[in-house]
Design an enzyme around this catalytic site. Structure first.
Site, PDB file in Angstrom:
ATOM      1  N   ASP A  11      87.371  82.332  37.007  1.00 16.03           N
ATOM      2  CA  ASP A  11      87.898  81.036  36.572  1.00 16.03           C
ATOM      3  C   ASP A  11      88.957  80.599  37.574  1.00 16.03           C
ATOM      4  O   ASP A  11      89.906  81.349  37.844  1.00 16.03           O
ATOM      5  CB  ASP A  11      88.522  81.145  35.182  1.00 16.03           C
ATOM      6  CG  ASP A  11      87.495  81.380  34.095  1.00 16.03           C
ATOM      7  OD1 ASP A  11      86.358  80.908  34.247  1.00 16.03           O
ATOM      8  OD2 ASP A  11      87.827  82.029  33.092  1.00 16.03           O
ATOM      9  N   ASP A 130      80.576  75.503  25.957  1.00 18.19           N
ATOM     10  CA  ASP A 130      81.767  76.078  25.347  1.00 18.19           C
ATOM     11  C   ASP A 130      81.718  75.771  23.860  1.00 18.19           C
ATOM     12  O   ASP A 130      81.752  74.599  23.461  1.00 18.19           O
ATOM     13  CB  ASP A 130      83.040  75.485  25.957  1.00 18.19           C
ATOM     14  CG  ASP A 130      83.184  75.842  27.435  1.00 18.19           C
ATOM     15  OD1 ASP A 130      82.654  76.897  27.832  1.00 18.19           O
ATOM     16  OD2 ASP A 130      83.839  75.081  28.175  1.00 18.19           O
TER      17      ASP A 130
END
Length: 260
Positions: A11, A130
């Protein structure tokens, strides 16, 4: 038998690898290219790069990072964050990416999935989802790095994504992200049963048995993790040995380099 894949996730925020809990409380975890090089040496099957702020900030994708990584890392690279057009796909693939993950842009413009699949092949198109459990016991889809709730049901959106042309699903449980409490097995299983394309499970890995659970009970084709690998809590070679001893088909160094 097709091998199950183990995938480190990098990330990125402001060009650095970060890790948080439930998509917040981010801490620095290193340089992305140097980190990716280590995973290349340690036996990862693929690497995922996700710029977690590009979409909501309206920033450009990480062209330079992927160009540098592709010159030094010899694994399939999946890249997501800030991809808005098929031209972004083309440019990132030219930088050395193998697959492009889209989340927010696909929600806003579902035709992007189809257009990209037609131009570059569906194997290049990864739908990143998500998902967060709601009071009804289902899962809502969020965009902009988990900041904005949509009215989409996660399982229905995953099914539609396949119909639109996605070749793979990257499914992250926001409830489990960074908690090391184990993957959301119910969410992953329902998603895997809903589509005929590979599902990558993300969010919640805490111990080796969590990987076994999500690849068996969760029916995932691959398991993704970040902090466990970044901070050396679990070594890739140890995890592959653990899974292989329990009958999970994984790619070993012998598969890549042959027996000595």
């Amino acid at each position: 038998m097709i091998s199950k894949r183990l995938i480190p996730c990098l990330d990125l925020k402001d060009g650095r690898v970060v890790k948080g809990v439930n998509f917040v409380s981010l801490t620095d975890a290193g340089d992305p290219v140097e980190t990716a090089k280590l995973y290349n040496a340690f036996g990862a099957d693929e690497i995922v790069f996700l710029d977690i702020t590009a979409s909501y900030r309206g920033e450009s994708p990480m062209w330079n990072v992927i160009s540098r990584a592709s010159e030094q890392v010899f694994l399939p690279l999946t890249v997501g964050g800030g991809m808005r057009t098929t031209e972004d796909f083309r440019r990132m693939l030219a930088c050395g990416a193998d697959k492009i993950a889209v989340n927010s842009a696909a929600i806003k413009h579902p035709s992007l999935i189809t257009e990209a699949a037609m131009k570059f092949g569906r194997q290049c198109v990864v739908l990143a989802v998500d998902a967060k459990r709601n009071e009804a016991g289902r899962w809502d889809v969020y965009l902009n790095g988990g900041r904005v709730k949509t009215d989409l049901d996660a399982i229905e959106w995953i099914r539609r994504g396949e119909q639109l042309g996605a070749g793979e699903i990257l499914l992250t449980s926001m409830d489990r992200d960074g908690t090391r409490a184990g993957y959301d097995l119910e969410l992953t299983r329902l998603a895997s049963e809903a589509v005929g394309i590979p599902v990558i499970a993300s969010g919640g890995a805490g111990k080796m048995h969590d990987f076994y659970d999500v690849l068996t009970e969760g029916k995932a084709d691959a398991a993704l993790a970040a902090s466990l690998f970044h901070f050396g809590i679990i070594r890739m070679s140890d995890l592959k040995k653990y899974l292989a001893e329990r009958g999970i088909p994984v790619r070993t160094e012998e598969d890549v380099y042959g027996k000595h």
